[in-house]
Design a protein around this motif. Sequence first.
Motif, PDB file in Angstrom:
ATOM      1  N   UNK A 264      12.533  71.602 -51.657  1.00 12.34           N
ATOM      2  CA  UNK A 264      11.690  71.577 -52.863  1.00 12.34           C
ATOM      3  C   UNK A 264      10.241  71.908 -52.507  1.00 12.34           C
ATOM      4  N   UNK A 265       9.605  72.639 -53.367  1.00 17.64           N
ATOM      5  CA  UNK A 265       8.204  72.981 -53.154  1.00 17.64           C
ATOM      6  C   UNK A 265       7.315  71.808 -53.557  1.00 17.64           C
ATOM      7  N   UNK A 266       6.258  71.539 -52.777  1.00 19.96           N
ATOM      8  CA  UNK A 266       5.371  70.409 -53.129  1.00 19.96           C
ATOM      9  C   UNK A 266       4.600  70.701 -54.411  1.00 19.96           C
ATOM     10  N   UNK A 267       4.062  69.637 -54.994  1.00 12.53           N
ATOM     11  CA  UNK A 267       3.335  69.752 -56.256  1.00 12.53           C
ATOM     12  C   UNK A 267       1.831  69.814 -56.002  1.00 12.53           C
ATOM     13  N   UNK A 268       1.157  70.604 -56.815  1.00 15.02           N
ATOM     14  CA  UNK A 268      -0.306  70.565 -56.841  1.00 15.02           C
ATOM     15  C   UNK A 268      -0.711  70.457 -58.301  1.00 15.02           C
ATOM     16  N   UNK A 269      -1.365  69.343 -58.639  1.00 14.71           N
ATOM     17  CA  UNK A 269      -1.686  69.071 -60.029  1.00 14.71           C
ATOM     18  C   UNK A 269      -3.109  69.437 -60.418  1.00 14.71           C
ATOM     19  N   UNK A 270      -3.244  69.907 -61.640  1.00 20.03           N
ATOM     20  CA  UNK A 270      -4.575  70.181 -62.214  1.00 20.03           C
ATOM     21  C   UNK A 270      -4.603  69.563 -63.609  1.00 20.03           C
ATOM     22  N   UNK A 271      -5.772  69.144 -64.074  1.00 18.88           N
ATOM     23  CA  UNK A 271      -5.855  68.526 -65.404  1.00 18.88           C
ATOM     24  C   UNK A 271      -5.556  69.534 -66.510  1.00 18.88           C
ATOM     25  N   UNK A 290       2.822  78.887 -52.191  1.00 22.52           N
ATOM     26  CA  UNK A 290       4.128  78.587 -52.766  1.00 22.52           C
ATOM     27  C   UNK A 290       4.224  77.249 -53.456  1.00 22.52           C
ATOM     28  N   UNK A 291       3.201  76.381 -53.314  1.00 23.29           N
ATOM     29  CA  UNK A 291       3.249  75.066 -53.944  1.00 23.29           C
ATOM     30  C   UNK A 291       3.369  75.202 -55.458  1.00 23.29           C
ATOM     31  N   UNK A 292       4.132  74.284 -56.065  1.00 22.60           N
ATOM     32  CA  UNK A 292       4.338  74.323 -57.511  1.00 22.60           C
ATOM     33  C   UNK A 292       3.108  73.789 -58.224  1.00 22.60           C
ATOM     34  N   UNK A 293       2.605  74.569 -59.157  1.00 24.72           N
ATOM     35  CA  UNK A 293       1.421  74.184 -59.911  1.00 24.72           C
ATOM     36  C   UNK A 293       1.859  73.418 -61.156  1.00 24.72           C
ATOM     37  N   UNK A 294       1.335  72.185 -61.314  1.00 30.74           N
ATOM     38  CA  UNK A 294       1.718  71.352 -62.445  1.00 30.74           C
ATOM     39  C   UNK A 294       0.475  70.869 -63.173  1.00 30.74           C
ATOM     40  N   UNK A 295       0.689  70.589 -64.452  1.00 35.30           N
ATOM     41  CA  UNK A 295      -0.368  70.005 -65.282  1.00 35.30           C
ATOM     42  C   UNK A 295      -0.180  68.492 -65.263  1.00 35.30           C
ATOM     43  N   UNK A 296      -1.266  67.745 -65.012  1.00 37.63           N
ATOM     44  CA  UNK A 296      -1.168  66.284 -64.939  1.00 37.63           C
ATOM     45  C   UNK A 296      -1.929  65.663 -66.112  1.00 37.63           C
ATOM     46  N   UNK A 297      -1.489  64.456 -66.479  1.00 38.19           N
ATOM     47  CA  UNK A 297      -2.181  63.749 -67.564  1.00 38.19           C
ATOM     48  C   UNK A 297      -3.362  62.973 -67.001  1.00 38.19           C
ATOM     49  N   UNK A 298      -3.968  62.153 -67.850  1.00 32.86           N
ATOM     50  CA  UNK A 298      -5.167  61.409 -67.441  1.00 32.86           C
ATOM     51  C   UNK A 298      -4.882  60.436 -66.306  1.00 32.86           C
TER      52      UNK A 298
END
Length: 387
Positions: A264-271, A290-298
């Motif tokens: 699994x690819x690691x996560x990188x979160x942005x607001x 290659x890291x998975x870009x995710x949207x994070x909450x507050x």
Amino acid sequence: MGSMEQQPRPRPRPARRTALTVGRVFGVPLHLNTSMVLLAVLITILYAVFARRQLGLPPLAGYVIGLGFVVSLLGSVLLHELGHALTARRYGIGVRGITLELLGGYTEMERDAPTPRADLVISLAGPAVSAVLGAAAVAATLALPDRTLLHQLAFQLAVSNVIVAVFNLLPGLPLDGGRALRAAVWTLTRDRHLATEIAGWVGRLVALGTAVAAILLTLYDVLVPLALPLMLLVAVTLWRGAGQSVRAARMSRRFPLVDLSRLARPLFGVPSGTPLAEAHRRRDAHHPPGAALVVVDAAGRPVALVDPARVAAVPPARRPWLAVDEVARSLAGLPALPVGLDGERVVEAVQTHPGAQYVVTSGEDVVGVLHIADLAQLLEPKRKMNT
């Protein structure tokens, strides 16, 4: 032609978009593929011509009799597949359904046979049913008056069932005889994967032999020319099925290599609201591309996954002005795979829920994202992948 489809297997399921579910037989779902229409028309025409020549019937009666023969033939194929299905149940193997299609039918089972003996018995159950039906039809043919309608129907059912029984016993996958060969090699080598691969290569020889035999029989006027395309289609189908079996065996060998914690690819979160270009800049500065870009909450919890396909469709000039939310998919809508799932179960889950990306979880936490291309590359390292 009868065959069995088992789960899990490293290839797509037989497509049912063109199949109609018509009911259940002994609790087993029954599907009719739309290709059966082509088969029904072809056999009805061929048999109608035969009936008019042999019995001197008018054209309409010939077509009615031809259609009746198709229905009888479908019943024979259904009983053949029920032989597989009901025997599989006796070994505790669930049956997803039976599908009747252009070249016969197949029984889709939920898992592989647990032992070579079970594999052998389940494989031979279908041809055994066809052999019994053929013997009964032969007896009816001998008992009925010659050159009558019932005599001709009995004769054709006898021939078709005997051919189905004998042809399916040929020792090559995906035929029933190929599964019997696999069971024998499995017993000798104690290696199911090797046995499947050997039976698959033999299946390719059977496919070539079928094509050559069909051409020779046509040249010597044993087979009517109209039947040659159907026989060549049988040969092509056998070749493809044999190739899929070889591929499945090679992939199954690599199932133990599937480790979701590493794959699994690691996560990188942005607001939420972060511009797409800025999100990529931050990720590339802290993680490999290659890291998975995710949207994070507050609270910093990932709630959406940025879809690479949608990102690729955005012109670079627009990316500084487009929020990541516009090209993201909610994580709640993606299939989830527990991090401890073994390779066999991962492949089964992927086949059950086809997609490009999967959320990898540990308990209630999202710990990574599995890209189907990464799994495919691991299972088939020598296969060229589309990028």
